[in-house]
Design a protein around this motif. Structure first.
Motif, PDB file in Angstrom:
ATOM      1  N   CYS A 145       0.853  -1.185   0.000  1.00 12.15           N
ATOM      2  CA  CYS A 145       0.000   0.000   0.000  1.00 12.15           C
ATOM      3  C   CYS A 145       0.893   1.241   0.000  1.00 12.15           C
ATOM      4  N   LEU A 146       0.824   2.010  -1.074  1.00 15.09           N
ATOM      5  CA  LEU A 146       1.682   3.179  -1.218  1.00 15.09           C
ATOM      6  C   LEU A 146       0.872   4.462  -1.151  1.00 15.09           C
ATOM      7  N   ASN A 147       1.453   5.472  -0.532  1.00 14.97           N
ATOM      8  CA  ASN A 147       0.839   6.791  -0.445  1.00 14.97           C
ATOM      9  C   ASN A 147       1.190   7.556  -1.725  1.00 14.97           C
ATOM     10  N   PRO A 148       0.205   7.876  -2.550  1.00 18.08           N
ATOM     11  CA  PRO A 148       0.504   8.579  -3.807  1.00 18.08           C
ATOM     12  C   PRO A 148       1.035   9.994  -3.587  1.00 18.08           C
ATOM     13  N   LYS A 149       0.853  10.549  -2.384  1.00 13.72           N
ATOM     14  CA  LYS A 149       1.311  11.904  -2.090  1.00 13.72           C
ATOM     15  C   LYS A 149       2.671  11.940  -1.393  1.00 13.72           C
ATOM     16  N   SER A 150       3.306  10.785  -1.254  1.00 18.34           N
ATOM     17  CA  SER A 150       4.581  10.712  -0.549  1.00 18.34           C
ATOM     18  C   SER A 150       5.652  11.524  -1.269  1.00 18.34           C
ATOM     19  N   ARG A 151       6.445  12.231  -0.476  1.00 20.38           N
ATOM     20  CA  ARG A 151       7.555  13.022  -1.009  1.00 20.38           C
ATOM     21  C   ARG A 151       8.882  12.563  -0.410  1.00 20.38           C
ATOM     22  N   LEU A 152       8.900  11.358   0.154  1.00 23.33           N
ATOM     23  CA  LEU A 152      10.124  10.865   0.777  1.00 23.33           C
ATOM     24  C   LEU A 152      11.162  10.499  -0.267  1.00 23.33           C
ATOM     25  N   THR A 153      12.408  10.634   0.121  1.00 27.36           N
ATOM     26  CA  THR A 153      13.508  10.229  -0.751  1.00 27.36           C
ATOM     27  C   THR A 153      13.598   8.708  -0.773  1.00 27.36           C
ATOM     28  N   ALA A 166       3.688  -2.694   9.246  1.00 29.95           N
ATOM     29  CA  ALA A 166       2.769  -1.737   8.623  1.00 29.95           C
ATOM     30  C   ALA A 166       1.776  -2.464   7.718  1.00 29.95           C
ATOM     31  N   SER A 167       2.247  -3.464   7.001  1.00 28.84           N
ATOM     32  CA  SER A 167       1.381  -4.230   6.115  1.00 28.84           C
ATOM     33  C   SER A 167       0.272  -4.934   6.885  1.00 28.84           C
ATOM     34  N   GLN A 168       0.614  -5.462   8.042  1.00 30.91           N
ATOM     35  CA  GLN A 168      -0.396  -6.130   8.870  1.00 30.91           C
ATOM     36  C   GLN A 168      -1.500  -5.169   9.281  1.00 30.91           C
ATOM     37  N   GLN A 169      -1.168  -3.889   9.412  1.00 32.06           N
ATOM     38  CA  GLN A 169      -2.155  -2.887   9.834  1.00 32.06           C
ATOM     39  C   GLN A 169      -2.837  -2.224   8.637  1.00 32.06           C
ATOM     40  N   GLY A 170      -2.381  -2.517   7.422  1.00 38.23           N
ATOM     41  CA  GLY A 170      -2.938  -1.879   6.234  1.00 38.23           C
ATOM     42  C   GLY A 170      -2.411  -0.476   6.026  1.00 38.23           C
ATOM     43  N   ALA A 171      -1.231  -0.192   6.549  1.00 38.89           N
ATOM     44  CA  ALA A 171      -0.652   1.153   6.488  1.00 38.89           C
ATOM     45  C   ALA A 171       0.208   1.346   5.236  1.00 38.89           C
ATOM     46  N   TYR A 172       0.414   2.617   4.909  1.00 44.41           N
ATOM     47  CA  TYR A 172       1.302   2.962   3.800  1.00 44.41           C
ATOM     48  C   TYR A 172       2.715   2.456   4.069  1.00 44.41           C
ATOM     49  N   GLN A 173       3.413   2.171   2.980  1.00 41.76           N
ATOM     50  CA  GLN A 173       4.783   1.676   3.068  1.00 41.76           C
ATOM     51  C   GLN A 173       5.820   2.735   2.686  1.00 41.76           C
ATOM     52  N   ASN A 174       5.376   3.895   2.243  1.00 37.28           N
ATOM     53  CA  ASN A 174       6.326   4.861   1.690  1.00 37.28           C
ATOM     54  C   ASN A 174       6.157   6.281   2.216  1.00 37.28           C
ATOM     55  N   SER A 175       5.623   6.426   3.429  1.00 38.65           N
ATOM     56  CA  SER A 175       5.480   7.772   3.989  1.00 38.65           C
ATOM     57  C   SER A 175       5.465   7.703   5.511  1.00 38.65           C
ATOM     58  N   ILE A 176       5.774   8.836   6.123  1.00 38.75           N
ATOM     59  CA  ILE A 176       5.643   8.922   7.581  1.00 38.75           C
ATOM     60  C   ILE A 176       4.182   8.707   7.941  1.00 38.75           C
TER      61      ILE A 176
END
Length: 169
Positions: A23-31, A45-55
């Motif tokens: 699950c990726l956050n399309p608005k992520s600005r992380l390097t 994070a995956s177990q919780q259904g959380a984004y993988q690419n943002s704070i």
């Protein structure tokens, strides 16, 4: 089954995300480097259904339950105390049956997601996995807790990155 509409929504979202894969956050600005650090907590994070690419976790409606009910975190003081305790646990060797059971579960999850982790360049080879060893679960837990505490404004983003950096190292 559910007492509140939000609980049903959260459950459905979690189920949907679990079949979706990463699950990726399309608005992520992380390097790329920051995403690599956050990837330490990818399984948790995956177990919780959380984004993988943002704070941001993308599950703000679930965080009060995850932090409050599961971890006893409801204030900045609680967050700092728990994160420091998790860091201390992380520094020790895992010796209990519970730790072993967690490792087995995470290993099975890793086997199921290995190719996906490679395709998204979270890892480059199996050697990347060896460097994490059995401490990976605790590192992932610290990473996720830091993100969740930051999103709930219990700690600053700078503090969150400090814990994420420790987990990554």
């Amino acid at each position: 089954l559910f007492k509140k509409g939000k609980s049903a929504y959260s459950f459905i979202r979690k189920i949907r995300r679990s079949f979706k894969g990463v699950c990726l956050n399309p608005k992520s600005r992380l390097t790329d480097e920051q995403c690599k650090k956050i990837a330490i907590g990818a399984m948790y994070a995956s177990q919780q259904g959380a984004y993988q690419n943002s704070i941001e976790t993308g599950i703000p409606d679930m965080l009060p339950k995850i932090l409050g009910e599961w971890w006893g975190i409801e204030t900045t003081e609680d967050a700092r105390k728990e994160l420091e305790q998790q860091d201390e646990i992380f520094q020790q060797n895992m010796t209990s049956q519970e730790d072993y059971d967690k490792i087995v579960m995470q290993f099975q999850n890793l086997q199921e997601t290995y190719e996906e982790l490679l395709s998204y360049k979270v890892i480059v080879s199996k050697e990347d996995l060896k460097r994490y060893g059995v401490a990976g679960w605790d590192a992932g837990r610290i990473c996720f807790l830091a993100r969740a505490c930051c999103e709930m404004d219990y700690i600053s983003e700078a503090d969150a990155w400090r814990y994420i950096d420790v987990a990554y190292d």
